[in-house]
Design a protein around this motif. Structure first.
Motif, PDB file in Angstrom:
ATOM      1  N   THR A  23       0.821  -1.220   0.000  1.00 34.39           N
ATOM      2  CA  THR A  23       0.000   0.000   0.000  1.00 34.39           C
ATOM      3  C   THR A  23       0.850   1.262   0.000  1.00 34.39           C
ATOM      4  N   SER A  24       2.024   1.215   0.613  1.00 31.79           N
ATOM      5  CA  SER A  24       2.899   2.381   0.630  1.00 31.79           C
ATOM      6  C   SER A  24       3.337   2.779  -0.770  1.00 31.79           C
ATOM      7  N   TYR A  25       3.380   1.803  -1.663  1.00 29.38           N
ATOM      8  CA  TYR A  25       3.867   2.058  -3.018  1.00 29.38           C
ATOM      9  C   TYR A  25       2.742   2.070  -4.045  1.00 29.38           C
ATOM     10  N   GLY A  26       1.501   2.244  -3.557  1.00 30.25           N
ATOM     11  CA  GLY A  26       0.382   2.343  -4.476  1.00 30.25           C
ATOM     12  C   GLY A  26       0.017   1.040  -5.154  1.00 30.25           C
ATOM     13  N   MET A  27       0.224  -0.072  -4.438  1.00 30.29           N
ATOM     14  CA  MET A  27      -0.055  -1.399  -4.990  1.00 30.29           C
ATOM     15  C   MET A  27      -1.065  -2.122  -4.098  1.00 30.29           C
ATOM     16  N   VAL A  28      -1.863  -2.971  -4.716  1.00 31.24           N
ATOM     17  CA  VAL A  28      -2.817  -3.785  -3.975  1.00 31.24           C
ATOM     18  C   VAL A  28      -2.105  -5.018  -3.431  1.00 31.24           C
ATOM     19  N   SER A  29      -2.235  -5.263  -2.149  1.00 34.63           N
ATOM     20  CA  SER A  29      -1.775  -6.526  -1.576  1.00 34.63           C
ATOM     21  C   SER A  29      -2.936  -7.508  -1.687  1.00 34.63           C
ATOM     22  N   ALA A  30      -2.868  -8.396  -2.655  1.00 35.42           N
ATOM     23  CA  ALA A  30      -3.969  -9.333  -2.894  1.00 35.42           C
ATOM     24  C   ALA A  30      -3.543 -10.754  -2.540  1.00 35.42           C
ATOM     25  N   TYR A  31      -2.648 -11.328  -3.334  1.00 36.98           N
ATOM     26  CA  TYR A  31      -2.181 -12.686  -3.031  1.00 36.98           C
ATOM     27  C   TYR A  31      -1.575 -12.752  -1.631  1.00 36.98           C
ATOM     28  N   GLU A  32      -0.711 -11.774  -1.322  1.00 35.05           N
ATOM     29  CA  GLU A  32      -0.035 -11.786  -0.028  1.00 35.05           C
ATOM     30  C   GLU A  32      -1.031 -11.683   1.122  1.00 35.05           C
ATOM     31  N   ALA A  33      -1.984 -10.774   0.993  1.00 32.95           N
ATOM     32  CA  ALA A  33      -2.971 -10.586   2.056  1.00 32.95           C
ATOM     33  C   ALA A  33      -3.822 -11.835   2.249  1.00 32.95           C
ATOM     34  N   VAL A  34      -4.171 -12.494   1.152  1.00 26.45           N
ATOM     35  CA  VAL A  34      -4.977 -13.723   1.251  1.00 26.45           C
ATOM     36  C   VAL A  34      -4.202 -14.801   1.995  1.00 26.45           C
ATOM     37  N   TYR A  35      -2.937 -14.990   1.630  1.00 21.62           N
ATOM     38  CA  TYR A  35      -2.132 -16.010   2.313  1.00 21.62           C
ATOM     39  C   TYR A  35      -2.016 -15.714   3.806  1.00 21.62           C
ATOM     40  N   MET A  36      -1.766 -14.465   4.143  1.00 27.84           N
ATOM     41  CA  MET A  36      -1.585 -14.125   5.550  1.00 27.84           C
ATOM     42  C   MET A  36      -2.899 -14.160   6.324  1.00 27.84           C
TER      43      MET A  36
END
Length: 258
Positions: free
Chosen positions: A133-146
């Protein structure tokens, strides 16, 4: 080679080390390809019955995708080519137990690997964070795994807070992300001790148990991951804006560790 693989066939354990210490073990396209091939190779090595996965040096386990990697993307917002999607052991159809030995920073794309390991042992100096999020990107795969490995509120906080704060190894152990803490010089031996135990048990029983454990969450995981490409395509800033944010944030204050 960007991977170092040491096989102790007497104990039935392979140690897989991400070997790009100068790049904080960030994953380039060659490393991604090597990981994908290695998991499939280990499926057929009957003398290896358990795996330890770690990173070289003490500064980082893995810091995700190398920022120098460029992946051309399709124009459709419903399709995203993710170079890390196949780097995990389960993506490679490996059902031998994988113990992750987390040394130093683990962030971003590292969660593809940690999310598909059976359990984590961490150095007391390890930290976990998700910079997307700091770099204007969606955390999708990573957020799902965590979200499958941590209490929802903790996964949400880490995914949303970006580079502003890091999760300490102690806190990660308290919430169940990490199952054991070790002193930095004793981390690998702690992971090997667990892996050797797993390798000493009847392999059919161990692999069957791994499959049973994953069957409890695979349907939900698959369903959630299918949404990731669209969310990334719609929510990510253009690459040049991401780069500008990445460059400007190098001068930001030291992140809070909690």
């Amino acid at each position: 080679m960007t991977l170092r693989v040491e096989r102790d066939k007497a104990d039935g354990v392979a140690v897989v080390t991400l070997d790009r210490e100068r790049r904080h073990n960030a994953i380039d396209l060659a490393t991604a390809s090597d990981l994908s091939a290695l998991w499939r190779e280990l499926r057929h090595d009957d003398e290896i019955r358990a795996v330890v996965l770690t990173g070289s040096g003490e500064a980082a386990f893995c810091t995700g995708i190398d920022r120098d990697v460029t992946v051309p993307q399709p124009s459709s917002p419903y399709s995203v080519d993710d170079p890390l999607q196949a780097i995990g052991p389960k993506a490679g159809d490996l059902w031998k137990p994988v113990v992750a030995a987390v040394n130093g920073m683990a962030c971003g794309g590292a969660f593809y690997l940690l999310g598909e390991s059976e359990f984590l042992i961490a150095s007391r100096t390890a930290t976990f964070f998700d910079p997307h999020t700091s770099y204007g990107m969606v955390s999708a795969y990573e957020a799902v795994y965590m979200a499958q490995r941590m209490p929802f509120g903790e996964a949400a906080r880490m995914s949303l807070m970006g580079t502003a704060e890091r999760l300490s190894a102690q806190r990660a152990c308290e919430i169940g992300l990490v199952s054991e803490l070790a002193e930095p010089g004793e981390l690998l031996e702690a992971a090997l001790r667990a892996a050797r135990t797993l390798a000493s048990f009847p392999t059919e029983a161990v692999q069957g148990t791994v499959r049973a454990l994953w069957s409890a969450k695979q349907a939900a995981l698959h369903q959630a991951l299918t949404q990731a490409p669209t969310l990334i395509a719609l929510g990510n800033l253009p690459p040049e804006q991401q780069t500008a944010l990445f460059t400007s944030r190098r001068a930001t204050p030291k992140p809070r560790v909690r």
